[in-house]
Design an enzyme around this catalytic site. Structure first.
Site, PDB file in Angstrom:
ATOM      1  N   TYR A  56     -25.565  26.371  21.655  1.00  0.00           N
ATOM      2  CA  TYR A  56     -24.702  26.356  22.831  1.00  0.00           C
ATOM      3  C   TYR A  56     -23.560  27.373  22.718  1.00  0.00           C
ATOM      4  O   TYR A  56     -22.889  27.465  21.685  1.00  0.00           O
ATOM      5  CB  TYR A  56     -24.088  24.972  23.024  1.00  0.00           C
ATOM      6  CG  TYR A  56     -25.067  23.903  23.440  1.00  0.00           C
ATOM      7  CD1 TYR A  56     -25.805  24.009  24.610  1.00  0.00           C
ATOM      8  CD2 TYR A  56     -25.235  22.765  22.660  1.00  0.00           C
ATOM      9  CE1 TYR A  56     -26.685  23.028  24.996  1.00  0.00           C
ATOM     10  CE2 TYR A  56     -26.124  21.761  23.034  1.00  0.00           C
ATOM     11  CZ  TYR A  56     -26.859  21.895  24.202  1.00  0.00           C
ATOM     12  OH  TYR A  56     -27.732  20.926  24.578  1.00  0.00           O
TER      13      TYR A  56
ATOM     14  N   HIS B 173       0.843  -1.197   0.000  1.00  0.00           N
ATOM     15  CA  HIS B 173       0.000   0.000   0.000  1.00  0.00           C
ATOM     16  C   HIS B 173       0.875   1.244   0.000  1.00  0.00           C
ATOM     17  O   HIS B 173       1.873   1.320   0.718  1.00  0.00           O
ATOM     18  CB  HIS B 173      -0.904  -0.004   1.236  1.00  0.00           C
ATOM     19  CG  HIS B 173      -2.027   0.987   1.164  1.00  0.00           C
ATOM     20  ND1 HIS B 173      -3.035   0.900   0.239  1.00  0.00           N
ATOM     21  CD2 HIS B 173      -2.300   2.084   1.914  1.00  0.00           C
ATOM     22  CE1 HIS B 173      -3.882   1.892   0.423  1.00  0.00           C
ATOM     23  NE2 HIS B 173      -3.457   2.636   1.425  1.00  0.00           N
TER      24      HIS B 173
ATOM     25  N   CYS C 227     -24.924  20.660  17.337  1.00  0.00           N
ATOM     26  CA  CYS C 227     -25.293  19.889  18.527  1.00  0.00           C
ATOM     27  C   CYS C 227     -25.353  18.405  18.187  1.00  0.00           C
ATOM     28  O   CYS C 227     -25.094  17.996  17.057  1.00  0.00           O
ATOM     29  CB  CYS C 227     -26.638  20.371  19.064  1.00  0.00           C
ATOM     30  SG  CYS C 227     -26.711  22.159  19.333  1.00  0.00           S
TER      31      CYS C 227
END
Length: 403
Positions: free
Chosen positions: A277, A177, A324
């Site tokens: 938030y 690889h 969120c």
């Protein structure tokens, strides 16, 4: 695995969000890769639920388009393909102690081996099942990840030849690889090819059969390194229409996934309203906020906060405020939007939406991470399915026959 739904392209599934996967695009991409392979076989990597697109439907589409086999990281992925009706050759390459090798042998799954201990486990599974297992031997040519170091390569081959003499395995392939094939001109590319060629010379000198499949090329190498194609190429991300080397363009690939959601709420708020938030976004004037029911539990990266763009009411808008767990907010301005309206997070770009590559660029990551993170709560909805049935395969072979 993700929830998978097959629908006609004109139908709509009324879910809060869905990932629409165009199987015709996957067939196009695999066909293009097969052309570029110039006679080499094509093994499409379908690991990680086919890069988030759906293991069995995408695997079948790849085979319909000319892939000769499929590749998975884990044995359980290969077994899921078999359970889904895929009879073509499958290679699994990331094997730890205790994997279900007996079931793999019985199901005709080809296995990668990078050390004598793993060959011993494969031989033991072959003995218990009476099957001859096709094995691909992996050499580490410089990525320093999986594979036998060149100094240990001869010992691995010796063990494989002994197991072959006993009828327990067939040496089906030899592989490695690339570390930097997506960085054109990187010096490691030539160095790895030199090590791979040396490994092949050692194997040939020790008597490994000449029909063992030699393979090292991933998506990037399949497009840019003809000298690395050998007998087979192993595209992954390119099969799903995403460029392995974005700075070189799209290579004619068609992105297969479009991620959409339907608004859960739309409301007017006053100027100076803090959003989500931490109030990381504050509205500058009276505006319409739209609530999108997708969040980091669905794979929308938290770093998309105030960064990534979505298409809403025909216009791109940036995510407003913190992403969120289950939702995020978009400031739609004075655009008229309402509950149930469609929002496109990313797709092929044909409707003006952001592409997956744009999302990846804006979030400092790669497209692989964007698509594979899309979670199991998001159904995969398929367009472009065919009714073709894969040709039947003969019964599993007995001891001494190849699987």
């Amino acid at each position: 695995m993700s929830l998978q739904i097959a629908v006609d392209a004109k139908d709509q599934v009324r879910t809060p969000a869905e990932a629409r996967v165009d199987l015709a695009a996957i067939r196009h991409n695999v066909g293009l890769l097969a052309e570029r392979a110039s006679g080499a076989d094509v093994m499409v990597a379908v690991k990680a639920d086919a890069y988030g697109h759906g293991l069995v439907p995408c695997g079948k589409a790849a085979l319909e388009a000319g892939a000769t086999r499929l590749g998975t990281a884990f044995v359980r992925e290969a077994l899921a393909l078999r359970a889904g009706g895929v009879t073509a050759p499958i290679l699994s390459w990331l094997i730890t102690p205790g994997e279900p090798l007996e079931e793999a042998a019985l199901q005709g799954v080809e296995l990668s081996a990078n050390a004598p201990w793993l060959l011993d486990d494969i031989v033991a599974a072959a003995g218990r099942t009476g099957r001859t297992v096709r094995v691909h031997l992996k050499v580490d040519t410089g990525m320093s990840r999986g594979g036998a170091p060149l100094a240990e390569w001869a010992a691995l081959i010796e063990a494989a030849l002994a197991a072959r003499a006993e009828g327990a395995i067939e040496i089906a392939g030899m592989w490695s690889h690339f570390a930097c094939a997506d960085i054109p001109g990187h010096p490691s590319i030539g160095a790895q090819l030199a090590v791979f060629d040396e490994a092949l010379r050692i194997a040939d000198g020790m008597g490994v059969p000449s029909d063992a499949i030699r393979h090292i090329a991933n998506s990037a190498a399949a497009f840019t390194l003809p000298q690395a194609r050998y007998d087979m190429v192993r595209p992954g991300i390119a099969a799903y229409g995403l460029s392995p080397i974005p700075e070189m363009g799209g290579f004619g690939l068609r992105p297969a996934m479009t991620l959409v959601a339907r608004l859960a709420q739309a409301k007017r708020v006053a100027a100076g309203s803090g959003v989500s938030y931490g109030h990381l976004y504050v509205t500058e004037r009276e505006t319409t906020l739209a609530l999108v029911p997708l969040g980091y539990a669905d794979g929308i990266m938290r770093t998309a906060t105030n960064q990534a763009e979505v298409l809403i009411a025909g216009r791109r808008r940036r995510i407003a405020g913190r992403v969120c767990m289950d939702q995020f907010v978009v400031d739609a301005g004075d655009n008229r939007v309402s509950e149930g309206d469609e929002v496109i997070l990313f797709g092929p770009g044909t409707r003006g939406e952001a592409t997956c590559q744009e999302w990846a660029d804006s979030l400092g990551t790669i497209t692989h991470e964007i698509v594979t993170r899309i979670g199991s709560r998001v159904p995969r909805v398929y367009a472009g399915e065919r009714d073709q049935v894969e040709p039947a395969r003969s019964a599993p072979p007995s001891r001494g026959e190849q699987v």
